[in-house]
Design a protein around this motif. Structure first.
Motif, short mmCIF file in Angstrom:
data_model
loop_
_atom_site.label_atom_id
_atom_site.label_comp_id
_atom_site.label_asym_id
_atom_site.label_seq_id
_atom_site.Cartn_x
_atom_site.Cartn_y
_atom_site.Cartn_z
N PRO A 223 8.70 9.52 9.61
CA PRO A 223 7.50 10.11 10.24
C PRO A 223 6.26 9.39 9.72
CG PRO A 223 8.17 11.44 8.36
CD PRO A 223 9.08 10.23 8.37
N SER A 224 5.38 9.02 10.59
CA SER A 224 4.17 8.31 10.17
C SER A 224 3.11 8.47 11.25
CB SER A 224 4.49 6.83 9.91
OG SER A 224 3.38 6.17 9.34
N GLN A 225 2.14 7.58 11.27
CA GLN A 225 1.08 7.61 12.27
C GLN A 225 0.61 6.18 12.54
OE1 GLN A 225 -2.21 10.30 11.41
NE2 GLN A 225 -0.90 11.64 10.21
N ALA A 226 -0.17 6.03 13.60
CA ALA A 226 -0.79 4.73 13.88
C ALA A 226 -1.70 4.30 12.73
CB ALA A 226 -1.59 4.81 15.18
N TYR A 227 -2.17 5.28 11.98
CA TYR A 227 -3.04 5.00 10.83
C TYR A 227 -2.39 4.03 9.85
CZ TYR A 227 -6.13 6.01 6.82
OH TYR A 227 -7.01 5.91 5.77
N SER A 228 -1.07 3.99 9.82
CA SER A 228 -0.38 3.09 8.91
C SER A 228 -0.68 1.62 9.20
CB SER A 228 1.14 3.33 8.97
OG SER A 228 1.65 3.04 10.26
N TYR A 229 -1.16 1.33 10.42
CA TYR A 229 -1.49 -0.05 10.80
C TYR A 229 -2.97 -0.38 10.62
CZ TYR A 229 3.13 -0.65 12.95
OH TYR A 229 4.48 -0.76 13.16
N ARG A 230 -3.69 0.47 9.89
CA ARG A 230 -5.14 0.28 9.76
C ARG A 230 -5.50 -1.06 9.13
NH1 ARG A 230 -2.93 3.47 6.18
NH2 ARG A 230 -3.37 3.31 3.94
N LYS A 231 -4.64 -1.62 8.27
CA LYS A 231 -4.92 -2.92 7.65
C LYS A 231 -4.33 -4.08 8.44
CE LYS A 231 -5.01 -0.86 3.01
NZ LYS A 231 -4.38 -0.85 1.66
N VAL A 232 -3.44 -3.77 9.35
CA VAL A 232 -2.84 -4.80 10.20
C VAL A 232 -3.78 -5.16 11.36
CG1 VAL A 232 -0.87 -5.38 11.69
CG2 VAL A 232 -0.52 -4.02 9.61
N LEU A 233 -4.41 -4.15 11.93
CA LEU A 233 -5.25 -4.34 13.12
C LEU A 233 -6.36 -5.37 12.93
CD1 LEU A 233 -5.49 -0.64 14.36
CD2 LEU A 233 -4.41 -2.54 15.58
N PRO A 234 -7.14 -5.33 11.84
CA PRO A 234 -8.21 -6.32 11.68
C PRO A 234 -7.70 -7.76 11.63
CG PRO A 234 -8.55 -4.49 10.17
CD PRO A 234 -7.17 -4.33 10.73
N VAL A 235 -6.53 -7.96 11.05
CA VAL A 235 -5.96 -9.31 10.97
C VAL A 235 -5.55 -9.80 12.36
CG1 VAL A 235 -4.13 -10.73 9.98
CG2 VAL A 235 -5.16 -8.90 8.62
N LEU A 236 -4.88 -8.95 13.12
CA LEU A 236 -4.43 -9.34 14.45
C LEU A 236 -5.59 -9.51 15.42
CD1 LEU A 236 -1.27 -7.07 14.93
CD2 LEU A 236 -1.35 -9.49 14.30
#
Length: 376
Positions: free
Chosen positions: A131-144
């Motif tokens: 179980p998780s959330q989109a929030y887990s990608y908060r550090k991935v998004l700026p790079v992409l």
């Protein structure tokens, strides 16, 4: 052994994060858990207007809430029709009508999505794990976002997306999730895309991909369940499917968020991040009921879905370039058999020596660079 992108001598070192606690005090909700000492949650709503299980409208500090800041970055996308019309959802234990925050849309479900990068760039869709959330990608998004149009979304039942009560429009079966994913991708990515999926939702994504290979540029799976040993949920998650006890544990924000995330890898979350993950379970009882339903569905059908995924990825008819990123310190899924499967399926294997199950939480920037390198 699997490969590492870039200089093979580079190793990803762990980051130790200190817990941050706010000393501000207004109205506190005290919760005692086996996880540790007494925890305090600041609820600044003037009145507790709950659905019998939670507080609605509550926040956690007198200052800006990280959860509110994250929500402000996103938007709602309507996708996948609500089946049937059975009126107001009621909780399955007491039969009480759920609060407004626990009622789903009446026609089409709302998915919370956070976008980053120019819409003219190639699309990358990021699906979190269970179980998780989109929030887990908060550090991935700026790079992409530097070269791609990246979209991270909350699955139905998680984060800020709709959380329909089971039997009131969505029952959280794996087949329903597959159909729902198809509807969402049609809504957010009209052209070809690269799909990144973490953890136990990977078999669902592969089932979707079987009939949409022409739409996928790349498929990247992050610590997916791919061996026979992976078909059984870890005890931390399987307890949510237990009769009666599961319903109770699903309403405990510490068990449903903190323990479920921290038990899967070596890292420690900042308190401000932990509060984002806890918030759905504090503000709506529907989050716990959704967790209970999906846990039961995983327990029932995960084995068949994993077997189907293995057959698809090994099949000669599978044409989508596929990579598997593996956090080597995963405490839920054993690495045994992963390397052999990647050889048999001709999937590219990339190992992250110091990451756990939720790689994007452990090493978000590094995962963002790895994804960029794979799909460039």
């Amino acid at each position: 052994m699997g490969t590492q992108l870039g200089n093979p001598s580079i190793h990803f070192l762990p980051r130790f994060l200190s817990n941050c606690r706010s000393n501000q005090c207004k109205n506190r909700l005290r919760v005692r858990s086996k996880l540790g000492e007494e925890e305090e949650y600041l609820i600044d709503a003037p009145v507790s207007v709950g659905d019998g299980f939670s507080f609605t409208g509550g926040k956690y500090s007198d200052g800006p809430s990280p959860s509110d800041e994250w929500r402000a970055q996103g938007k709602y996308v309507k996708a996948h029709p609500v089946y049937g019309n059975k009126g107001k959802a009621k909780d399955p234990i007491f039969g009480l009508t759920m609060g407004s925050g626990s009622q789903s849309s009446t026609d089409v479900f709302r998915w919370f999505c956070v976008e980053s990068g120019s819409s003219s760039n190639p699309s990358v869709v990021l699906a979190h794990g269970f179980p998780s959330q989109a929030y887990s990608y908060r550090k991935v998004l700026p790079v992409l976002s530097q070269n791609y149009h990246a979209t991270a979304f909350d699955w139905l039942g998680f984060g800020f997306s709709d959380k329909p009560q089971p039997k009131y429009g969505f029952d959280y079966t794996l087949d329903e999730y597959t159909s729902a994913l198809e509807s969402l991708i049609e809504a957010i990515a009209t052209d070809k895309l690269s799909l990144v999926v973490q953890g136990y939702f990977a078999p669902i994504a592969v089932k979707y991909a079987i009939n949409h290979q022409d739409k996928l540029q790349h498929l990247i799976l992050v610590n997916p369940p791919i061996t026979d040993k992976h078909t059984k949920l870890p005890s931390t998650l399987s307890l949510f499917s237990n009769f009666l006890l599961g319903e109770i544990f699903c309403q405990d924000p510490l068990r449903a968020s903190d323990k479920a995330l921290l038990s899967s890898g070596p890292y420690a979350m900042k308190e401000e991040d932990a509060m984002v993950y806890r918030r759905p379970y504090l503000t709506s009882g529907s989050s716990g009921f959704a967790l209970n339903a999906i846990s039961k569905a995983m327990k029932k059908d995960l084995k068949a879905y994993v077997q189907s995924m293995r057959e698809v990825l090994i099949s000669k008819s599978w044409k989508v370039p596929t990579s598997i990123c593996w956090g080597m310190r995963d405490r839920w899924l054993s690495y045994e058999g992963v390397e052999d499967f990647c050889k048999d399926s001709n999937s590219k294997l990339l190992e992250l020596p110091m990451a756990g199950h939720h790689v994007q939480e452990d090493y978000g920037e590094d995962l963002g660079r790895i994804i960029s390198e794979i799909i460039k």
